[in-house]
Design an enzyme around this catalytic site. Structure first.
Site, PDB file in Angstrom:
ATOM      1  N   CYS A   1      -8.795  -7.458  -1.483  1.00  0.00           N
ATOM      2  CA  CYS A   1      -8.761  -7.502  -0.062  1.00  0.00           C
ATOM      3  C   CYS A   1      -8.522  -5.863   0.524  1.00  0.00           C
ATOM      4  CB  CYS A   1      -7.285  -8.255   0.427  1.00  0.00           C
ATOM      5  SG  CYS A   1      -5.908  -7.705  -0.364  1.00  0.00           S
TER       6      CYS A   1
ATOM      7  N   GLN B   1      -7.588 -13.153   6.030  1.00  0.00           N
ATOM      8  CA  GLN B   1      -8.187 -12.536   4.546  1.00  0.00           C
ATOM      9  C   GLN B   1      -8.768 -13.415   3.697  1.00  0.00           C
ATOM     10  OE1 GLN B   1      -8.342  -8.943   3.750  1.00  0.00           O
ATOM     11  NE2 GLN B   1      -9.783  -9.749   2.586  1.00  0.00           N
TER      12      GLN B   1
ATOM     13  N   ARG C   1     -14.504  -9.926   7.642  1.00  0.00           N
ATOM     14  CA  ARG C   1     -13.451 -10.036   8.270  1.00  0.00           C
ATOM     15  C   ARG C   1     -13.887 -10.282   9.886  1.00  0.00           C
ATOM     16  NH1 ARG C   1      -8.449  -8.240   6.468  1.00  0.00           N
ATOM     17  NH2 ARG C   1      -7.725  -9.191   8.264  1.00  0.00           N
TER      18      ARG C   1
ATOM     19  N   HIS D   1      -1.613 -14.514   4.434  1.00  0.00           N
ATOM     20  CA  HIS D   1      -2.649 -13.521   4.943  1.00  0.00           C
ATOM     21  C   HIS D   1      -3.723 -14.466   5.248  1.00  0.00           C
ATOM     22  CE1 HIS D   1      -4.758 -10.286   6.549  1.00  0.00           C
ATOM     23  NE2 HIS D   1      -4.692  -9.393   5.672  1.00  0.00           N
TER      24      HIS D   1
ATOM     25  N   ASP E   1      -5.179  -7.670  -5.470  1.00  0.00           N
ATOM     26  CA  ASP E   1      -4.385  -6.961  -4.399  1.00  0.00           C
ATOM     27  C   ASP E   1      -3.292  -5.742  -4.794  1.00  0.00           C
ATOM     28  OD1 ASP E   1      -3.220  -6.507  -1.836  1.00  0.00           O
ATOM     29  OD2 ASP E   1      -2.032  -8.465  -1.836  1.00  0.00           O
TER      30      ASP E   1
ATOM     31  N   ARG F   1       0.823  -8.818  13.372  1.00  0.00           N
ATOM     32  CA  ARG F   1       0.956  -8.460  11.969  1.00  0.00           C
ATOM     33  C   ARG F   1       2.489  -8.036  11.895  1.00  0.00           C
ATOM     34  NH1 ARG F   1      -2.429  -4.825   7.419  1.00  0.00           N
ATOM     35  NH2 ARG F   1      -3.530  -6.837   7.703  1.00  0.00           N
TER      36      ARG F   1
HETATM   37  N1  NVA Z   1      -0.059  -7.589  -0.241  1.00  0.00           N
HETATM   38  C1  NVA Z   1      -0.703  -6.539   0.681  1.00  0.00           C
HETATM   39  C2  NVA Z   1      -1.889  -6.927   1.414  1.00  0.00           C
HETATM   40  C3  NVA Z   1      -2.538  -5.903   2.288  1.00  0.00           C
HETATM   41  C4  NVA Z   1      -3.862  -6.475   3.066  1.00  0.00           C
HETATM   42  C5  NVA Z   1       0.478  -6.269   1.815  1.00  0.00           C
HETATM   43  O1  NVA Z   1       1.099  -6.987   2.246  1.00  0.00           O
HETATM   44  O2  NVA Z   1       0.515  -5.154   1.872  1.00  0.00           O
HETATM   45  N1   CP Z   2      -7.151  -6.179   3.927  1.00  0.00           N
HETATM   46  C1   CP Z   2      -6.594  -6.012   5.139  1.00  0.00           C
HETATM   47  O1   CP Z   2      -5.748  -6.880   5.546  1.00  0.00           O
HETATM   48  O2   CP Z   2      -6.611  -4.529   5.166  1.00  0.00           O
HETATM   49  P1   CP Z   2      -5.714  -3.982   6.278  1.00  0.00           P
HETATM   50  O3   CP Z   2      -4.329  -3.934   5.856  1.00  0.00           O
HETATM   51  O4   CP Z   2      -6.315  -2.560   6.594  1.00  0.00           O
HETATM   52  O5   CP Z   2      -5.909  -4.473   7.727  1.00  0.00           O
END
Ligand code: NVA
Ligand code: CP
Length: 303
Positions: free
Chosen positions: A262, A136, A290, A133, A222, A106
Site C-alpha cells: 500500500c 486502500q 487510488r 483503510h 504494509d 484521516r
Molecule cells: N498501516 C499503515 C498504513 C499506511 C498507509 C499505517 O496506519 O500507518
Molecule cells: N497508502 C496510503 O494511504 O498512503 P498515504 O499514507 O501516503 O496516504
C-alpha cells in the site's frame, strides 16, 4: 439529489455491503478509462480533507479526484484547526456540515470518523483510521482484478503486522467478496479473535510465513510500524523481523503471482529492495488506482 436520496458514508468495509463494493469497483473502470471526459457529479460542491496523520497518496488522490469530479477541495490539517486544541469532533462536524458538502477524514480513533458522519450530516469517507483503510483495500482489489480477473476464489496472503488497519479491511473484503485471505504474522501481531469471528469468511491466521505464501495469487504487505505506533518501533522490528516479502517467498507463490504494497515502503523490513523493484509496475499502478477508485467512491456517495 432526488427525494429518495439516502446519505451514504464510507466508514469501513465492515459496514459496506458486497453490492456497493462491486458497484464502486465496476464504476472505477469507467472513471479510469474516461478520465478526461467523465461526468462531474461534484459541480458546485466543496469538500474538505481533515487529516490528523501524514499522507502522500490519500491526500493527493482525493484532492485531484475531487477537482476532476468538478468540486472544490480544502485541506485541513487537524492540528491547525480548533480540533487540535480540543474542540469536540461533534461540534467541528456540525460547523463543517453547514458549510461543505462532503468530508474525507484521516485520524486515529474509528469512533471519531463515525461521530463526524453522525453529526455533520454530510457524506464522510474514512481515509484511514487505526481500525481500517477501506479506500486502500477497495483500490487493491480493483488493481488485482485489472491484472488477474475476478478475485472470488483466489488466495491473498498478507505478510507482516496482521493487527493493523490494512489486514482488518482485507478481512472484511475477503469475507464479503469470497476469496481466501491468509495472514502471516507473529503471535503478538495477529488480528483479534473477535474480529475474525465477526467477519467470518475463509481467513487463515498463522505464524508460518512459507505455508501462507504457498500457491498464493498475491503477496501483500504494509509497514511494520503504523502511524501512531512509533514508540513501539524497536519491539516491532524485533518481533516482525523475517516477516518479509522477498525473492525466496515469491518463489513459493503461484507463478505470475502479484506483489502489492500500500506504500510507503521500508526496504529491508517488510519487503526487500529487489522484490519491490521487480514488482514496481504493479505497486505504482496500485498507487495510481487510488485516484480512479476514490472518484468512484465519491460518485457512489453523492448519487
Ligand atoms: N498501516 C499503515 C498504513 C499506511 C498507509 C499505517 O496506519 O500507518
Ligand atoms: N497508502 C496510503 O494511504 O498512503 P498515504 O499514507 O501516503 O496516504
Amino acid at each position: 439529489m432526488g427525494a429518495d436520496f439516502v446519505m451514504k458514508h464510507l466508514l469501513s468495509l465492515e459496514k459496506m455491503s458486497r453490492g456497493d463494493m462491486e458497484l464502486v469497483l465496476r464504476n472505477a473502470t469507467v472513471f479510469k478509462r474516461d478520465r478526461a471526459t467523465h461526468r462531474k457529479p461534484l459541480a458546485g460542491q466543496t469538500w474538505a480533507l481533515m487529516f490528523s496523520k501524514s499522507s502522500t497518496r490519500t491526500r493527493v488522490s482525493f484532492e485531484v479526484g475531487i477537482r476532476e469530479l468538478g468540486g472544490q477541495v480544502m485541506f485541513l490539517n487537524a492540528n491547525d484547526i480548533q480540533l487540535g486544541r480540543g474542540e469536540p469532533i461533534k461540534d467541528t462536524a456540525r460547523v463543517l456540515g453547514r458549510m461543505i458538502h462532503g468530508a474525507v477524514i484521516r485520524t486515529f480513533a474509528q469512533s471519531d470518523v463515525e461521530e463526524f458522519a453522525q453529526y455533520s450530516g454530510i457524506p464522510t469517507v474514512n481515509a484511514l483510521t487505526d481500525d481500517e483503510h477501506p479506500c486502500q483495500v477497495l483500490t487493491d482489489i480493483f488493481t488485482f482484478q485489472e491484472k488477474l480477473g475476478p478475485i472470488a476464489g483466489k488466495v491473498v496472503t498478507f505478510v507482516g503486522d496482521g493487527a493493523c488497519n490494512m489486514p482488518a479491511s482485507w478481512i472484511w473484503a475477503a469475507a464479503k467478496l469470497g476469496f481466501e485471505l491468509r495472514i502471516a504474522a507473529p503471535k503478538n501481531y495477529q488480528p483479534s479473535a473477535d474480529l475474525l469471528k465477526r467477519a467470518g469468511g475463509k481467513i487463515v491466521v498463522t505464524e508460518d510465513l512459507n505455508a501462507a505464501a504457498a500457491g498464493a495469487d498475491m503477496l501483500y504487505t504494509d509497514v511494520w510500524i503504523s502511524m501512531g505506533k512509533e514508540t513501539e518501533s524497536a519491539q516491532r522490528i524485533k518481533e516482525m523481523s523475517g516477516y518479509q516479502i522477498n525473492e525466496a517467498l515469491v518463489k513459493l507463490a503461484k507463478p505470475g503471482a502479484l506483489v502489492m504494497h500500500c506504500l510507503p515502503a521500508y526496504r529491508g523490513k517488510e519487503i526487500d529492495d529487489v522484490t519491490f523493484e521487480a514488482h514496481a509496475q504493479t505497486i505504482f499502478d496500485q498507487a495510481e488506482n487510488r485516484l480512479h477508485v476514490q472518484k468512484s467512491i465519491v460518485d457512489w456517495m453523492v448519487s
